[in-house]
Each structure stands twice: as C-alpha cells, then as structure tokens.
Write an enzyme that holds these catalytic residues in place. Sequence first.
Site, PDB file in Angstrom:
ATOM      1  N   TYR A   1      39.800  46.649  48.138  1.00 53.46           N
ATOM      2  CA  TYR A   1      38.827  46.805  49.223  1.00 53.46           C
ATOM      3  C   TYR A   1      39.499  46.771  50.600  1.00 53.46           C
ATOM      4  O   TYR A   1      40.280  45.867  50.904  1.00 53.46           O
ATOM      5  CB  TYR A   1      37.790  45.690  49.131  1.00 53.46           C
ATOM      6  CG  TYR A   1      36.550  45.901  49.965  1.00 53.46           C
ATOM      7  CD1 TYR A   1      35.560  46.773  49.546  1.00 53.46           C
ATOM      8  CD2 TYR A   1      36.371  45.210  51.157  1.00 53.46           C
ATOM      9  CE1 TYR A   1      34.406  46.954  50.297  1.00 53.46           C
ATOM     10  CE2 TYR A   1      35.223  45.379  51.913  1.00 53.46           C
ATOM     11  CZ  TYR A   1      34.240  46.266  51.479  1.00 53.46           C
ATOM     12  OH  TYR A   1      33.111  46.441  52.225  1.00 53.46           O
TER      13      TYR A   1
ATOM     14  N   SER B   1      40.950  44.411  41.821  1.00 50.15           N
ATOM     15  CA  SER B   1      39.794  44.111  42.650  1.00 50.15           C
ATOM     16  C   SER B   1      38.917  45.366  42.759  1.00 50.15           C
ATOM     17  O   SER B   1      38.455  45.868  41.736  1.00 50.15           O
ATOM     18  CB  SER B   1      40.243  43.578  44.016  1.00 50.15           C
ATOM     19  OG  SER B   1      39.150  43.041  44.729  1.00 50.15           O
ATOM     20  N   GLN B   2      38.681  45.895  43.958  1.00 46.72           N
ATOM     21  CA  GLN B   2      37.932  47.149  44.038  1.00 46.72           C
ATOM     22  C   GLN B   2      38.610  48.223  43.203  1.00 46.72           C
ATOM     23  O   GLN B   2      37.949  48.998  42.497  1.00 46.72           O
ATOM     24  CB  GLN B   2      37.817  47.617  45.488  1.00 46.72           C
ATOM     25  CG  GLN B   2      37.115  48.981  45.614  1.00 46.72           C
ATOM     26  CD  GLN B   2      37.085  49.486  47.043  1.00 46.72           C
ATOM     27  OE1 GLN B   2      36.049  49.448  47.690  1.00 46.72           O
ATOM     28  NE2 GLN B   2      38.221  49.953  47.543  1.00 46.72           N
TER      29      GLN B   2
ATOM     30  N   ASP C   1      39.561  32.247  41.107  1.00 43.85           N
ATOM     31  CA  ASP C   1      39.279  33.411  41.953  1.00 43.85           C
ATOM     32  C   ASP C   1      37.862  33.301  42.506  1.00 43.85           C
ATOM     33  O   ASP C   1      36.891  33.439  41.767  1.00 43.85           O
ATOM     34  CB  ASP C   1      39.432  34.681  41.114  1.00 43.85           C
ATOM     35  CG  ASP C   1      39.266  35.958  41.916  1.00 43.85           C
ATOM     36  OD1 ASP C   1      38.843  35.890  43.091  1.00 43.85           O
ATOM     37  OD2 ASP C   1      39.574  37.033  41.377  1.00 43.85           O
TER      38      ASP C   1
ATOM     39  N   HIS D   1      42.757  35.323  43.549  1.00 40.98           N
ATOM     40  CA  HIS D   1      42.396  36.730  43.471  1.00 40.98           C
ATOM     41  C   HIS D   1      43.590  37.656  43.271  1.00 40.98           C
ATOM     42  O   HIS D   1      43.398  38.829  42.976  1.00 40.98           O
ATOM     43  CB  HIS D   1      41.622  37.130  44.734  1.00 40.98           C
ATOM     44  CG  HIS D   1      40.925  38.452  44.611  1.00 40.98           C
ATOM     45  ND1 HIS D   1      40.059  38.745  43.579  1.00 40.98           N
ATOM     46  CD2 HIS D   1      40.985  39.577  45.377  1.00 40.98           C
ATOM     47  CE1 HIS D   1      39.599  39.971  43.719  1.00 40.98           C
ATOM     48  NE2 HIS D   1      40.151  40.506  44.794  1.00 40.98           N
TER      49      HIS D   1
END
Length: 324
Positions: free
Chosen positions: A92, A188-189, A274, A303
């Site tokens: 992101y 993540s994204q 996370d 994360h």
Amino acid sequence: MFVDMPLAQLREYRPERSEPAGFDAFWERTLKEARGHALAPAFTELGDTHLASVRVHDASFAGFGGHRIGGWLLVPAGAAEPLPCVVQYIGYGGGRGLPHDWLLWPAAGYATFVMDTRGQGAGGWSGGGTPDPTPGSGPETPGKLTRGALDPDEYYYRRLYTDAVRAVEAARSHPAVDGGRIVVTGGSQGGGIALAAAALADGVRAAMIDVPFMTHVRHAVEITDDEPYGELSRFFRSQPHLVDTVLDTIDHVDGLNMAARATVPALFSVALRDPITPASTVFAAYNHYAGPKDIRVWPYNGHEGGGAHQKTEQLRWLAELPLS
C-alpha cells in the site's frame, strides 16, 4: 505482544464468507470489458542501468479502462530460453520503484515483472508514476479504501485487481518469458493483489502470498484501527448510514471470496504480532484457499511477515515446485 487469537485457534479459523450474489458474473463482466481494449504491451530495454547481470525493460500495458499501467521487466542477462516469470505486486502506497529494487528473483534465475500501482507510489518508500484516471464518485476518506466504495463498479480495487490480471497477460506476451510458468507474489496490499490474480488470471501456475491485505475485511475493521484499515473506521464514523453499502462493495474484492476460487499451489506467510493485517484475517483467507497450500508462521514478527527469512522460504518452495 500477540494481537489476535492463539495459533491453534487460528489454524482452525474458517469464518463464513460474505459473498455477493453474482460475484463470478461481476468479475467475468469486468475482465471482458478490460479485454475489449487491446493489451498493447510495450517493452523498452534500458541500456544505462549499470546492472550487468540483468536486462531491464521499461514496460507498460493497457489495464482497466484501457489506462496505461507502467512496470518493469527484468530478465537475467544471457538467458537462452524463455524463463519462468515472477509477477510482483506492491504494498500500500508504493509504486514500482527502481529496477535495482527487484533483483532477488532475477538473481535466482527467474524473469520478474513488476506492476506499478495506479494512483499510488507517493507513500514515501517506493515511487511510482501510474495515474488513476477514474477517481469514482461519492464521499471518501483520504487513501484508497473508500474511493468509489458506494458502487462495486466504481470501486478502486476493481480497477487495481483488473490491472493485476492484465499484468499477467503482459508478462506472458514477452518472448523472454515462458507464458506457461507464471508465479504471482506480493506482500500486504501486494499479497491481496496476488491472491486476486491467482483467482482471476489465466495461466498462473503458483502464488506466494505474504500477510495479505483486503481479506476478511468485515472482521479486520472490528479488530484493528491501524492503517490502512483505519481509513474505513474514520469513514464509518462520519458516514454511519453508508456502512452496509461500503462493506457490500468490498465483498466484491475481499480475499476470502478470491481464496475460494484460487486453485494453484500457494505459499502464504502470517505474523502473529501484525496489527496491520491481523493473523485471523490471513488465516481466514488461507483456510478458505481452494488449492494446494502451505503457510509459514512468524510468531515474533510484525507486518514484515518474516522479511528476508520469508524470502528464503519462498526461494526454497519455488525451487521445489514443479512449474512445468
């Protein structure tokens, strides 16, 4: 500290999915519309990168709406035959960055195609330059999670996931790439995008999905206020009458519904500390994943999801996976 359920409970956590009626028809229509625009992949080899071991191509292709999406294609120098290709999606706020940011997979003998992320790339850590010419209508919180979220057809992640499918098609089009050996990956994204590509794109043979974002979103907004899910919390605070509308839109892109349709071999990662993509949201997607799968659990990580240690796991897993 551990921020979610105990690991034994996480391994069994398989919540019900909120799947919209017509989910498959929605994506069939979306991709058919996108393919109504010529893919028109373009690759320009760069000669001034000072990277002696890789050939670097500035890449672009037509994504959602025919919009030009940028990228990089890196190919190990001297490759005599078409190579398997790792298609990389980005976290992101990030963009495609610089070619030397992406040397891991070429160093391991793979081509790699890096997709720039429309409308992102100014988050302060990895630059990009692909615009998002379709901003969507209606109120929104700064960021991407509520952009166009009052209508599934206008939602930002509909455009982004369509770009991801077209990126696979663009990578397959290059003569240095073996189009039958495409692997999608991201964190993540980027992990959420890779999960969507595994479900929606033709020709994907495997997926490496790290701490995926945009999975089990209805639960995520109940247990974390960390960004980017905090964008939804702030939106709902000021627009409580739109909560159901927005969540119904997000169901069209939620990773749980993608996971139920993805059948290629997949390696996931999850970190138990996370706060951004809590472990229960990752395990929910993993436990719904319809194909062969494995997961690496990092109890003391956040994360970054294992970071370089997870890359070691991916190198080993992919080397042992038959892609032919």
